[in-house]
Design a protein around this motif. Structure first.
Motif, PDB file in Angstrom:
ATOM      1  N   THR B  33       0.817  -1.225   0.000  1.00  0.00           N
ATOM      2  CA  THR B  33       0.000   0.000   0.000  1.00  0.00           C
ATOM      3  C   THR B  33       0.843   1.265   0.000  1.00  0.00           C
ATOM      4  O   THR B  33       0.351   2.328  -0.350  1.00  0.00           O
ATOM      5  N   ASP B  34       2.090   1.160   0.382  1.00  0.00           N
ATOM      6  CA  ASP B  34       3.010   2.290   0.181  1.00  0.00           C
ATOM      7  C   ASP B  34       3.833   2.080  -1.091  1.00  0.00           C
ATOM      8  O   ASP B  34       3.972   2.985  -1.904  1.00  0.00           O
ATOM      9  N   LEU B  35       4.364   0.878  -1.245  1.00  0.00           N
ATOM     10  CA  LEU B  35       5.293   0.612  -2.361  1.00  0.00           C
ATOM     11  C   LEU B  35       4.660   0.917  -3.721  1.00  0.00           C
ATOM     12  O   LEU B  35       5.255   1.604  -4.557  1.00  0.00           O
ATOM     13  N   SER B  76      -1.898  -8.629   7.541  1.00  0.00           N
ATOM     14  CA  SER B  76      -2.707  -7.429   7.319  1.00  0.00           C
ATOM     15  C   SER B  76      -3.509  -7.076   8.566  1.00  0.00           C
ATOM     16  O   SER B  76      -3.751  -7.936   9.428  1.00  0.00           O
ATOM     17  N   GLY B  77      -3.903  -5.833   8.642  1.00  0.00           N
ATOM     18  CA  GLY B  77      -4.722  -5.383   9.757  1.00  0.00           C
ATOM     19  C   GLY B  77      -6.024  -6.143   9.853  1.00  0.00           C
ATOM     20  O   GLY B  77      -6.489  -6.474  10.948  1.00  0.00           O
ATOM     21  N   ALA B  78      -6.615  -6.431   8.711  1.00  0.00           N
ATOM     22  CA  ALA B  78      -7.891  -7.155   8.717  1.00  0.00           C
ATOM     23  C   ALA B  78      -7.707  -8.563   9.280  1.00  0.00           C
ATOM     24  O   ALA B  78      -8.536  -9.056  10.049  1.00  0.00           O
ATOM     25  N   ALA B  79      -6.588  -9.224   8.915  1.00  0.00           N
ATOM     26  CA  ALA B  79      -6.336 -10.581   9.411  1.00  0.00           C
ATOM     27  C   ALA B  79      -6.078 -10.557  10.922  1.00  0.00           C
ATOM     28  O   ALA B  79      -6.558 -11.418  11.656  1.00  0.00           O
ATOM     29  N   LEU B  80      -5.337  -9.558  11.380  1.00  0.00           N
ATOM     30  CA  LEU B  80      -5.032  -9.490  12.808  1.00  0.00           C
ATOM     31  C   LEU B  80      -6.300  -9.210  13.621  1.00  0.00           C
ATOM     32  O   LEU B  80      -6.469  -9.696  14.727  1.00  0.00           O
ATOM     33  N   GLU B  81      -7.180  -8.438  13.035  1.00  0.00           N
ATOM     34  CA  GLU B  81      -8.454  -8.118  13.678  1.00  0.00           C
ATOM     35  C   GLU B  81      -9.256  -9.395  13.958  1.00  0.00           C
ATOM     36  O   GLU B  81     -10.000  -9.469  14.935  1.00  0.00           O
ATOM     37  N   VAL B  93      -2.724  -1.194  19.714  1.00  0.00           N
ATOM     38  CA  VAL B  93      -1.937  -1.540  18.528  1.00  0.00           C
ATOM     39  C   VAL B  93      -2.878  -1.844  17.367  1.00  0.00           C
ATOM     40  O   VAL B  93      -2.690  -1.367  16.238  1.00  0.00           O
ATOM     41  N   LEU B  94      -3.919  -2.615  17.666  1.00  0.00           N
ATOM     42  CA  LEU B  94      -4.853  -2.996  16.602  1.00  0.00           C
ATOM     43  C   LEU B  94      -5.593  -1.773  16.053  1.00  0.00           C
ATOM     44  O   LEU B  94      -5.762  -1.631  14.843  1.00  0.00           O
ATOM     45  N   GLU B  95      -6.013  -0.871  16.939  1.00  0.00           N
ATOM     46  CA  GLU B  95      -6.752   0.297  16.428  1.00  0.00           C
ATOM     47  C   GLU B  95      -5.833   1.210  15.624  1.00  0.00           C
ATOM     48  O   GLU B  95      -6.261   1.824  14.646  1.00  0.00           O
ATOM     49  N   ALA B  96      -4.569   1.264  16.009  1.00  0.00           N
ATOM     50  CA  ALA B  96      -3.621   2.086  15.257  1.00  0.00           C
ATOM     51  C   ALA B  96      -3.431   1.519  13.857  1.00  0.00           C
ATOM     52  O   ALA B  96      -3.502   2.232  12.851  1.00  0.00           O
ATOM     53  N   LEU B  97      -3.218   0.195  13.807  1.00  0.00           N
ATOM     54  CA  LEU B  97      -3.007  -0.441  12.501  1.00  0.00           C
ATOM     55  C   LEU B  97      -4.230  -0.260  11.615  1.00  0.00           C
ATOM     56  O   LEU B  97      -4.114   0.005  10.418  1.00  0.00           O
ATOM     57  N   THR B 103     -11.193   0.237   4.091  1.00  0.00           N
ATOM     58  CA  THR B 103     -11.391  -1.195   4.319  1.00  0.00           C
ATOM     59  C   THR B 103     -10.535  -2.033   3.371  1.00  0.00           C
ATOM     60  O   THR B 103      -9.904  -3.008   3.772  1.00  0.00           O
ATOM     61  N   GLN B 104     -10.484  -1.620   2.110  1.00  0.00           N
ATOM     62  CA  GLN B 104      -9.690  -2.371   1.132  1.00  0.00           C
ATOM     63  C   GLN B 104      -8.213  -2.357   1.509  1.00  0.00           C
ATOM     64  O   GLN B 104      -7.522  -3.390   1.442  1.00  0.00           O
ATOM     65  N   VAL B 105      -7.724  -1.197   1.897  1.00  0.00           N
ATOM     66  CA  VAL B 105      -6.304  -1.066   2.255  1.00  0.00           C
ATOM     67  C   VAL B 105      -6.012  -1.904   3.505  1.00  0.00           C
ATOM     68  O   VAL B 105      -4.961  -2.538   3.618  1.00  0.00           O
ATOM     69  N   GLN B 106      -6.962  -1.941   4.443  1.00  0.00           N
ATOM     70  CA  GLN B 106      -6.754  -2.708   5.671  1.00  0.00           C
ATOM     71  C   GLN B 106      -6.628  -4.208   5.392  1.00  0.00           C
ATOM     72  O   GLN B 106      -6.064  -4.935   6.193  1.00  0.00           O
ATOM     73  N   GLY B 107      -7.144  -4.639   4.278  1.00  0.00           N
ATOM     74  CA  GLY B 107      -6.974  -6.039   3.884  1.00  0.00           C
ATOM     75  C   GLY B 107      -5.584  -6.330   3.353  1.00  0.00           C
ATOM     76  O   GLY B 107      -5.244  -7.487   3.071  1.00  0.00           O
ATOM     77  N   ARG B 108      -4.784  -5.301   3.165  1.00  0.00           N
ATOM     78  CA  ARG B 108      -3.444  -5.462   2.611  1.00  0.00           C
ATOM     79  C   ARG B 108      -2.351  -4.955   3.562  1.00  0.00           C
ATOM     80  O   ARG B 108      -1.319  -5.592   3.724  1.00  0.00           O
TER      81      ARG B 108
END
Lengths: 753, 289
Positions: B33-35, B76-81, B93-97, B103-108
Motif C-alpha cells: 500500500t506504500d510501495l 494485514s490489519g484485517a487478518a489481525l483483527e 496496537v490494533l486500532e492504530a493499525l 477497508t480495502q487497504v486494511q486487507g493489505r
C-alpha cells in the motif's frame, strides 16, 4: 408548490443515465479507444516564471515510438494586442494557457506535447525536450503581485499607466456611499482573505481526438460544452468548425472547471501531425497543478446601519487572483456581494490580479462566495453590535420586487425574503444548541443565473415514443428533468421519453453547461418544440377525421375532437397517430433554437451548526440546512442534489481546502490527500428547504439552482464558529492549526475554559 | 517501460538469498500500500519486487511461551483483527493499525510495512513503540532483534542492514490491569495522514500506574519513545498533575517541521492534548474505575 394536477413535473423519476452510471457502463472520455490510437503527454514548466529562450524537440522526435511533437508554434497565433473574446474567455489567454508561448507563467505550465505509441515513451520523450529558460523572480500571493517592486508577468499590461499585475477592474455604484455612511449609527469594517480552492471533480480531464487526412476532426471529450470545445479547438487549430464534430462524453464532475479546454486542441494537432487518433488523460497531479481553481482573494467590506437595523451604506473592495493570465471572476464577487439587500448606497470595486499560479477557471457561482464571505461576515458582526437576530437583520433589509441592485437590475418577483422567513420559522433555527463550544451561523447568497443559447429537437418515433435531443452535457440531472417536462406537456408516460445529448453535428448550437442555465434554457426550447409537435399531432388527427385542426384538443396524451365533433370520433393516441404519420404528412417532430432571456437571479439562506474541539482546533459541522428559492423543482431529487453538493463544497472551502505553495513557487499539495475536501464522514445529512417562487418569465417557473448553494457556505460556517467561540476569524480556511492559533491568541476564551 | 522482476519466495531462507542477490535493486512487497503508490508516482523504480506474503514466518500469529504474541510482519490489519485474542491484549496496537486506509487497504496493509516505510507519521508505529514490541530481523548474517523504536533512522530510512528482512514482532505478556490506546490528529475524519499520533500503554495496580510507555509520531524525523512522559505517569494515580507533566513531556519531546499538514506550534501543543486523551482511554481499558 407543485401543482397537484402535474403528473411528472415535481416527481422523483429514475434518472435515465442512472443505471449506466452505477453499473459502470456509462462511457466517460477516458473510456474512449480507437484502432491505431496513440498517447500523448505534456512537458510542463519546472519554473514558476521564466522567459523561454528556445525549445529543441529534436531528441524527442528521434526517440523510437514517438509519432508527433507539438509546441505553441504549431497553433494559431493570437497577438496580445488583439482581443478575441469567446464567452467569458479570450483566445489570447486560452492559447497561452494551453501551451506557453513567450514565457512560462507557473510551475506546471504546459510547454510542449508528445504523442507516442504508449504513455511511457511519450513521457520519456517529454524529458528529452530541451528548453532554455531565463528564470525570473515570481509572485504567488496577491500582496506580492501588487507590491511596488513586484515581478511583472506581462509587459503589455498597464495599470494607471504603469506596468502592473492588475489586469482590470470592475466598479458598481449606487447612490452615494459617503452620504450613506454619514447617516449611519453603526459602521463595521473588516478585511478578509480566502484561499484558492479547486472544483475537485473526480474525473480528470481526458479526450480522444481523430483527425482524418482531409482535416475532418472528431473529438470525444469530457467537458461542460461540446460547442465550446468545438469553437476553441477551431480557433486554436485553424480547422473550421464545420469540420469538427465534438462528441460529449459522460462527465464525472465539472463545477465550472470544464468550461475551458486544456487538451483537445493539443490532441488535435498531434493527431493531424501523426495521422493517428490521439488520447490524453491528465493525472490528478496535473489537474491540481495546471487546471484552474477559483481565485484566492483579499477583500475589505464596510457596512453602515441605523440603530433599527436599516442598512444605509455598503462598500466592498475585492482583489481576486486570476492566476497567470487575466480573467478572475471579479464580476461575481463585486456584483453578487450586496445583491440580496435593498441598500440605497453601494460601492463595490473589484481588482483582477495576475500572479504565477495556474489560470483560474469557473467554479460554481464564480466569485460570488468570495463577495458573500466578506459581506455576510460583516452583517453578522453588525447584528451582534445592534443586538439583533442575524436573520431578522437580513429580513429587514431584504431585496424584493422593485429593489434596484447595485450591479444593474431592478428585481422582478424574487424569493429572497422567503428564504430568510423559512429559515426563521424552521425547526432547525428554533432548536437551541446545548453543547459546550457549539455555535450557529447564518448567511445568505445570490447568483445572477444565466439564459443564453440553446437548441432542442423533439421527434416522435414510428412506434409512438419520443426522443428529445438537447445540446448540453448533463452534470446535474438535466436529462431526467427534461424528460419530466416533456412527459408532462405531452401527457404521456415518463418512460416513453428518451433524452439525448447531441454532438455538435447533430443538434444546433447550445452554449455550455454553466451559469445555472441548462434547465432554464433547455426547458424553454424543449417546451417550444413540444408545443409545435402537439400542434402537428392535432393537425394529423384533424386530417384523419376531416375536421378543422382548431376543433382538436390534445389532452391526456391523445387527440380528442371538440365541440360539435366531440362524439363523432374516438380519440387517437400518440401511438396511433405515429403509426399513421406517413399517410398524414410524414415524420412528426419539431426543433427550436433560441437565445433565451429571463433567467432571474437565485437566492439562498443557510443555517449551520458547528462544534469546536478547542484543544485541537477542529470544527465539526453538526447540522446544516439550505433554504433556497428554486423557482420550481422540476425534479426535487436533483434540486436537492445540487443544494447538498454546493453546501458540501462551501463547507470544504470554509474548513480545510486550500492551495499550499512552497518557497519555490510550486503547489505543495497536488492531490486529494493533502488538498482536503470533506469526505462523507465529515458531514452530517445536509438538509434542504426548497422554496418555490416561480420565475414569471419561464414556462415552468424555473430558476437556476446549481450555483447559489455554494455562495453562503463559507460565511455561514465562519459565523457559526464565532457563535461557538466568540472569536471572529477573518481568514479562511478554518483549519485546525488556524483555529487553534486564533483560540490561543484569545485570552478571554482560555479564561472561560 | 523497464521490466520488473516479481519474486514470491516460499521460505525465509529463499527470500534472504534472493534479496541479497538483487543487491539493493529489490524492494520488499508486503501489502504494497506504500510501495505501489510510490512506484506509480515515479518515486521508486525497483527492478525486482520480492513478495514476502507467502513466507510462513511473516504471516503467522503465535502465542509465545511466556503468554505474549509473535506476529508476522506481513500480516494485514484485517487478518489481525480476526484473531480472537490479540485485540484483547493490545487494543491500541490494533486500532492504530486499522486506522490506516480504507477497508480495502486494511486487507493489505501490515505493521511491518508501516514500520519499514520509515514515515514518522505511520499510525501503527507509535502504538508498537508504546507496546514495547521487539522486531525480529533476519539477513545473510543471521537473525537479530531490535526494539521497534530503534528501527526507523529518519524519514524513509531504517536501521535494517542491506539484505535484512523484518520477520515478526514480539509483544510481551500482559500483566493484569494492562491496556493500551492510540489516537491521532487528522483534520478530517478519515482518509488522512496523522499530524500527530500518540500511543500509550500502561499497567494499573490498585489505581496506581506501575508501568507505562508512550510513543509519539509525526512530530520528529522518527517516531519517538517519550521516556519522560512515561516517568511522569509511573507511580502516579494518573491524577491531573501527573497527566499534565506527561503532556508537557510530550510537547517538549517534539522536534517537528512546519509543513502542509501542520505547524510547529500546532504539533507541539497537540502532542500534549493527545497524550491526555490517549492515556484516559488506555486507563479506562485497563480497568480504572
Amino acid at each position: 408548490m407543485n401543482d397537484q394536477s402535474n403528473k411528472w413535473i415535481g416527481k422523483r423519476t429514475v434518472r435515465p443515465d442512472g443505471a449506466d452510471k452505477v453499473t459502470g457502463r456509462a462511457a466517460y472520455a477516458a473510456d474512449a479507444t480507437m484502432p491505431g490510437m496513440i498517447w500523448a503527454k505534456v512537458l510542463r514548466s519546472p519554473h514558476p516564471h521564466a522567459t523561454i529562450k528556445s525549445i529543441d524537440t529534436s531528441k524527442a522526435e528521434a526517440l523510437p515510438g514517438v509519432k508527433a511533437v507539438a509546441t505553441a508554434a504549431d497553433f494559431v497565433d493570437f497577438p496580445v494586442d488583439t482581443p478575441v473574446p469567446l464567452g467569458i474567455q479570450d483566445m489570447r489567454w486560452m492559447s497561452r494557457n494551453m501551451l506557453a508561448k513567450e514565457k512560462v507563467l507557473f510551475h506546471g505550465h504546459p510547454i510542449a506535447a508528445v504523442a507516442a505509441i504508449n504513455e511511457e515513451i511519450a513521457a520519456e520523450a517529454c524529458a528529452l525536450i530541451e528548453v532554455e529558460y531565463d528564470v525570473l523572480p515570481f509572485a504567488i500571493e496577491i500582496d506580492d503581485a501588487i507590491a511596488k517592486d513586484a515581478p511583472i508577468l506581462h509587459d503589455f499590461m498597464k495599470f494607471d499607466g504603469k506596468p502592473s499585475n492588475i489586469a482590470g477592474t470592475l466598479e458598481h455604484t449606487l447612490g452615494d456611499v459617503d452620504a450613506g455612511f454619514a447617516e449611519a449609527d453603526v459602521v463595521i469594517e473588516r478585511s478578509f482573505t480566502t484561499k484558492p480552492v479547486h472544483q475537485g471533480y473526480i474525473e480528470t480531464h481526458a479526450c480522444v481526438v481523430s483527425v482524418a487526412p482531409d482535416n475532418r476532426t472528431t473529438i470525444w471529450s469530457s467537458s461542460q460544452g461540446q460547442f465550446m470545445v468545438r469553437a476553441m479547438t477551431a480557433y486554436l487549430t485553424g480547422i473550421p468548425q464545420s469540420n469538427i464534430k465534438a462528441i460529449p462524453a459522460e462527465i464525472g464532475g465539472g463545477f465550472g472547471g470544464k468550461t475551458i479546454v486544456y487538451l483537445e486542441p493539443v490532441a488535435t494537432i498531434l493527431s493531424k501531425k501523426s495521422g493517428r487518433p490521439v488520447k490524453m488523460v491528465m493525472t490528478r497531479e496535473e489537474v491540481m497543478r495546471a487546471t484552474g481553481p477559483t481565485s484566492g482573494s483579499k477583500s475589505t467590506v464596510k457596512i453602515g446601519a441605523k440603530k433599527d437595523g436599516t442598512i444605509v451604506a455598503g462598500q466592498g473592495t475585492f482583489y481576486l487572483q486570476a492566476g497567470c493570465l487575466p480573467g478572475s471572476p471579479i464580476r461575481g464577487a463585486a456584483g453578487c456581494a450586496f445583491a440580496p439587500y435593498d441598500i440605497k448606497n453601494v460601492h463595490s470595486f473589484g481588482y483582477d490580479v495576475v500572479s504565477n499560479r495556474s489560470k483560474v477557471a469557473a467554479y460554481r457561482a464564480p466569485g460570488a462566495p468570495i463577495g458573500a464571505f466578506a459581506v455576510e461576515s460583516v452583517l453578522d458582526e453588525l447584528a451582534v453590535e445592534l443586538g439583533m437576530d442575524p436573520l431578522k437583520l437580513r429580513l429587514k433589509n431584504a431585496a424584493k420586487e422593485g429593489t434596484k441592485a447595485a450591479h444593474g437590475p431592478t428585481y422582478p418577483r424574487i424569493g429572497y425574503a422567503e428564504t430568510v422567513e423559512a429559515a426563521l420559522k424552521s425547526e432547525h433555527y428554533n432548536t437551541p444548541l446545548t453543547g459546550k463550544f457549539q455555535g450557529r451561523g447564518v448567511a445568505s447568497g445570490y447568483w445572477f443565473n444565466a439564459g443564453g443559447e440553446s437548441s432542442a429537437q423533439v421527434n416522435i418515433t414510428e412506434d409512438g415514443n419520443v426522443v428529445v435531443t438537447t445540446g448540453h452535457p448533463d452534470i446535474g440531472g438535466s436529462r431526467a428533468s427534461i424528460a419530466n417536462i416533456t412527459a408532462e406537456l405531452l401527457g404521456i408516460n415518463y418512460d416513453q421519453v428518451s433524452v439525448q445529448i447531441g454532438d455538435t453535428a447533430s443538434i444546433g448550437y447550445s452554449n455550455l453547461t454553466g451559469g445555472s442555465r441548462v434547465l432554464f434554457a433547455s426547458a424553454m426550447v424543449v417546451t417550444e418544440s413540444t408545443e409545435q409537435v402537439i400542434e402537428q399531432l392535432k393537425g394529423r388527427a384533424a386530417k384523419i377525421w376531416g375536421i378543422d385542426p382548431s376543433q382538436v384538443v390534445w389532452e391526456g396524451g391523445e387527440a380528442r375532437p371538440m365541440g360539435e365533433h366531440s362524439a363523432n370520433f374516438p380519440s387517437m393516441s400518440l401511438e396511433e397517430l405515429a403509426a399513421k404519420a406517413n399517410a398524414t404528412g410524414g415524420p412528426i417532430g419539431a426543433g427550436s433554437q433560441s437565445n433565451t432571456v429571463g433567467a432571474e437571479g437565485g437566492f439562498a439562506t443557510h443555517v449551520c451548526d458547528v462544534e469546536v474541539d478547542v484543544d485541537l482546533g477542529i470544527v465539526r459541522v453538526l447540522r446544516y440546512t439550505c433554504f433556497q428559492d428554486v423557482g420550481r423543482a422540476i425534479h426535487p431529487s436533483y434540486v436537492e442534489g445540487q443544494l447538498q453538493g454546493g453546501v458540501a463544497q462551501g463547507i470544504g472551502w470554509a474548513l480545510n481546502e486550500e492551495y499550499i505553495y512552497n518557497k519555490k513557487g510550486q503547489v505543495d499539495n497536488p492531490g486529494f490527500l493533502d488538498y482536503r475536501m470533506p469526505v462523507c464522514s465529515d458531514l452530517p445529512m445536509l438538509d434542504c428547504g426548497i422554496i418555490e417562487i416561480p420565475n414569471p418569465k419561464h414556462p415552468q417557473g424555473v430558476r437556476g439552482v446549481g450555483e447559489v448553494p455554494l455562495v453562503p457556505g463559507p460565511a455561514a460556517v465562519r459565523n457559526a464558529v464565532h457563535d461557538a467561540l466568540g472569536i471572529w476569524i477573518d481568514d479562511l480556511p478554518l483549519s485546525p492549526p488556524n483555529v487553534l492559533a486564533a483560540i490561543d491568541a484569545n485570552s478571554s476564551l482560555q479564561a472561560a475554559e | 517501460m523497464s521490466d520488473i522482476r516479481y519474486l514470491a519466495p516460499q521460505t525465509l531462507d529463499d527470500a534472504i538469498a534472493q534479496y541479497a542477490a538483487a543487491e539493493g535493486a529489490a524492494r520488499i512487497l508486503a501489502g504494497g500500500t506504500d510501495l505501489l503508490v510510490q512506484m506509480r508516482s515515479g518515486l521508486l523504480k525497483p527492478s525486482t519486487i520480492l513478495d514476502v506474503k507467502k513466507i510462513p514466518e511473516l504471516t503467522a500469529i503465535e502465542r509465545t511461551a511466556d503468554g505474549g504474541f509473535k506476529i508476522g510482519a506481513a500480516i494485514s490489519g484485517a487478518a489481525l483483527e480476526e484473531d480472537p485474542d490479540f485485540g484483547k491484549a493490545w487494543p491500541g496496537v490494533l486500532e492504530a493499525l486499522n486506522l490506516i486506509g480504507s477497508t480495502q487497504v486494511q486487507g493489505r496493509a501490515s505493521m511491518g510495512g508501516n514500520l519499514c516505510n520509515g514515515s514518522p507519521a505511520g499510525d501503527a508505529v507509535p502504538a508498537l513503540v508504546a507496546a514495547g514490541a521487539v522486531a525480529t530481523i533476519k539477513g545473510p548474517n543471521g537473525s537479530r532483534e531490535l526494539k521497534v523504536e530503534d528501527v526507523p533512522a529518519g524519514p524513509g530510512k531504517t536501521n535494517l542492514k542491506p539484505g535484512e528482512i523484518l520477520v515478526s514482532f514480539t509483544f510481551p505478556a500482559r500483566p493484569k490491569g494492562s491496556s493500551d490506546a492510540y489516537l491521532r490528529m487528522i483534520p478530517r475524519t478519515e482518509m488522512d495522514i496523522a499530524v500527530v499520533g500518540v500511543g500509550v500503554s500502561l499497567t494499573l495496580e490498585g489505581g496506581t500506574c506501575t508501568a507505562a510507555r508512550v510513543g509519539l509520531g509525526a512530530v520528529a524525523p522518527t517516531v519517538l519513545l517519550v521516556e519522560d512522559a512515561a516517568k511522569a505517569l509511573i507511580g502516579s494515580t494518573l491524577d491531573d498533575a501527573a497527566i499534565e507533566k506527561a503532556a508537557a513531556a510530550c510537547s517538549a519531546a517534539c522536534n517537528p517541521i512546519d509543513d502542509k499538514r501542520g505547524t510547529i506550534a500546532y504539533r507541539t501543543k497537540v502532542a500534549g492534548v493527545l497524550l491526555k486523551r490517549t492515556t484516559a482511554i488506555a486507563a479506562e481499558r485497563a480497568g480504572r474505575t
